[in-house]
Design a protein around this motif. Structure first.
Motif, short mmCIF file in Angstrom:
data_model
loop_
_atom_site.label_atom_id
_atom_site.label_comp_id
_atom_site.label_asym_id
_atom_site.label_seq_id
_atom_site.Cartn_x
_atom_site.Cartn_y
_atom_site.Cartn_z
N GLU A 121 -110.85 -8.64 -33.83
CA GLU A 121 -111.40 -9.97 -33.62
C GLU A 121 -112.89 -9.98 -33.91
OE1 GLU A 121 -110.96 -13.41 -30.29
OE2 GLU A 121 -111.71 -11.50 -29.54
N GLN A 122 -113.60 -8.97 -33.45
CA GLN A 122 -115.04 -8.91 -33.68
C GLN A 122 -115.37 -8.73 -35.15
OE1 GLN A 122 -117.24 -9.70 -31.29
NE2 GLN A 122 -115.33 -10.11 -30.21
N MET A 123 -114.55 -8.00 -35.88
CA MET A 123 -114.78 -7.84 -37.32
C MET A 123 -114.62 -9.18 -38.04
SD MET A 123 -115.51 -4.60 -37.75
CE MET A 123 -115.06 -3.92 -39.34
N ILE A 124 -113.62 -9.97 -37.62
CA ILE A 124 -113.41 -11.28 -38.23
C ILE A 124 -114.57 -12.22 -37.91
CG2 ILE A 124 -111.95 -13.35 -38.19
CD1 ILE A 124 -109.57 -11.42 -37.67
N LEU A 125 -115.02 -12.21 -36.66
CA LEU A 125 -116.16 -13.06 -36.28
C LEU A 125 -117.42 -12.63 -37.02
CD1 LEU A 125 -115.53 -13.42 -32.43
CD2 LEU A 125 -115.04 -15.08 -34.23
N ALA A 126 -117.58 -11.33 -37.23
CA ALA A 126 -118.73 -10.84 -37.99
C ALA A 126 -118.68 -11.35 -39.42
CB ALA A 126 -118.77 -9.32 -37.96
N LEU A 127 -117.48 -11.38 -40.00
CA LEU A 127 -117.32 -11.92 -41.34
C LEU A 127 -117.76 -13.38 -41.40
CD1 LEU A 127 -116.22 -11.78 -44.27
CD2 LEU A 127 -114.00 -12.43 -43.35
N TYR A 128 -117.29 -14.16 -40.41
CA TYR A 128 -117.61 -15.58 -40.41
C TYR A 128 -119.05 -15.88 -39.99
CZ TYR A 128 -113.08 -17.45 -41.72
OH TYR A 128 -111.96 -17.80 -42.43
N LYS A 132 -118.71 -19.14 -44.69
CA LYS A 132 -118.18 -20.36 -44.07
C LYS A 132 -116.75 -20.60 -44.53
CE LYS A 132 -122.08 -21.29 -42.03
NZ LYS A 132 -122.19 -21.15 -40.56
N PRO A 133 -115.96 -21.33 -43.73
CA PRO A 133 -114.57 -21.61 -44.11
C PRO A 133 -114.44 -22.38 -45.42
CG PRO A 133 -114.91 -22.07 -41.78
CD PRO A 133 -116.26 -21.83 -42.37
N ILE A 134 -115.42 -23.25 -45.72
CA ILE A 134 -115.40 -24.01 -46.96
C ILE A 134 -116.23 -23.28 -48.00
CG2 ILE A 134 -116.05 -26.17 -48.08
CD1 ILE A 134 -115.46 -27.61 -45.46
N ASP A 135 -115.58 -22.90 -49.09
CA ASP A 135 -116.27 -22.18 -50.16
C ASP A 135 -117.07 -23.17 -51.01
OD1 ASP A 135 -116.87 -19.74 -51.38
OD2 ASP A 135 -115.45 -20.13 -52.99
N LYS A 205 -105.45 -13.75 -34.82
CA LYS A 205 -106.23 -12.53 -34.59
C LYS A 205 -107.56 -12.83 -33.90
CE LYS A 205 -104.16 -9.88 -38.33
NZ LYS A 205 -104.38 -9.11 -39.58
N VAL A 206 -107.86 -14.11 -33.72
CA VAL A 206 -109.02 -14.54 -32.93
C VAL A 206 -108.52 -15.40 -31.79
CG1 VAL A 206 -111.11 -15.95 -32.93
CG2 VAL A 206 -110.67 -14.41 -34.84
N ARG A 207 -108.94 -15.08 -30.57
CA ARG A 207 -108.55 -15.87 -29.40
C ARG A 207 -109.75 -16.53 -28.72
NH1 ARG A 207 -103.64 -12.73 -26.18
NH2 ARG A 207 -102.18 -12.65 -27.96
N ASP A 208 -110.93 -16.21 -29.15
CA ASP A 208 -112.13 -16.83 -28.59
C ASP A 208 -112.33 -18.18 -29.26
OD1 ASP A 208 -114.73 -17.64 -27.91
OD2 ASP A 208 -115.43 -15.58 -27.74
N GLU A 209 -111.87 -19.25 -28.59
CA GLU A 209 -111.91 -20.57 -29.20
C GLU A 209 -113.32 -21.11 -29.35
OE1 GLU A 209 -109.39 -21.90 -30.72
OE2 GLU A 209 -108.15 -20.22 -30.07
N ASN A 210 -114.22 -20.69 -28.49
CA ASN A 210 -115.62 -21.11 -28.65
C ASN A 210 -116.19 -20.57 -29.95
OD1 ASN A 210 -115.77 -22.52 -26.20
ND2 ASN A 210 -116.31 -20.68 -25.05
N GLN A 211 -115.89 -19.31 -30.25
CA GLN A 211 -116.36 -18.72 -31.50
C GLN A 211 -115.62 -19.29 -32.70
OE1 GLN A 211 -119.02 -16.61 -32.02
NE2 GLN A 211 -119.40 -17.09 -29.88
N ARG A 212 -114.35 -19.63 -32.53
CA ARG A 212 -113.62 -20.27 -33.63
C ARG A 212 -114.26 -21.61 -33.99
NH1 ARG A 212 -108.44 -19.12 -34.89
NH2 ARG A 212 -107.84 -18.66 -32.74
#
Length: 222
Positions: A121-128, A132-135, A205-212
């Protein structure tokens, strides 16, 4: 920084984004991935090692000074993952016998193992935190009603991002998951209105909705 050496070892530095490793050891690739966990994911080590300072390490997402009961009670650290059988608060991490780690073992403790859910999860958040979700998308502006608006989301290997279109804040249900919207198809009457699109990565793979909401959600409007 890669050393032309067969001696086992490496190091990753959270604040500098720098890593070092010996490249000619049989464990070099696994060492590189482990150090990448430090450098990119800002993860702490999950093993005990006498003589090191554990305070900064325990502040990382995969280190804790409180047990599982307190995590769930206070909604801290990895409490959202506690329904998975192999995730708990295991004693011994961050060079200390007194701290807690999320799993019995992981790549941040032993080479050759997976990162597992909390660290992934932390690796995914680090990526984001970097992308950004929009390329790309239609440039912001005011357009006539025969315009086709477009959005290009990121494309993870395992799933597609969620795409939702809105007119004046109300979802255009028929446009869900589409990467373009013909404004003319809305049969709009005269007068100005706002079209917006929201792109979200809903990976489980991410459960932290605040970070999502903060890092993995993006909106464009016209």
């Amino acid at each position: 920084a890669i050393a032309n050496s067969s001696k086992h070892g490496g190091a990753g530095y959270w604040s500098d984004g720098v890593g070092t490793l010996a490249a000619r050891n049989s464990n070099s690739i696994e060492t590189a991935i482990h150090e990448f966990g430090h450098i990119f994911g800002k993860l702490g080590d999950e093993y005990e090692y006498a003589g090191s300072n554990s305070a900064e390490c325990l502040s990382k997402a995969n280190g804790a000074t409180i047990d599982a009961t307190r995590m769930i009670q206070d909604k801290k650290k990895w409490y959202q993952w506690m329904d998975i059988s192999h995730i708990n608060a295991f004693k011994g991490t961050c060079y200390s016998a007194s701290g807690y780690r999320p799993t019995m073992n992981s790549k941040m403790r032993t080479l050759g193992l997976p990162f597992y859910e909390v660290n992934s999860e932390q690796m995914i958040l680090a990526l984001y935190s970097k992308v950004k979700p929009i390329d790309s998308a239609t440039a912001p502006g005011t357009y006539p009603k025969n315009r086709i608006l477009k959005v290009v989301p990121l494309e993870p290997i395992e799933h597609k991002l969620d795409i939702r279109w809105y007119r004046n804040g109300k979802e255009i249900v028929s446009a869900a998951q589409k990467t373009s919207l013909s404004v003319a198809s809305l049969n709009a009457t005269s007068g100005a209105f706002t079209i917006s699109v929201k792109v979200i990565d809903l990976t489980p793979k991410v459960r932290d909705e605040n970070q999502r909401n903060k890092l993995m959600t993006e909106t464009r409007s016209w």
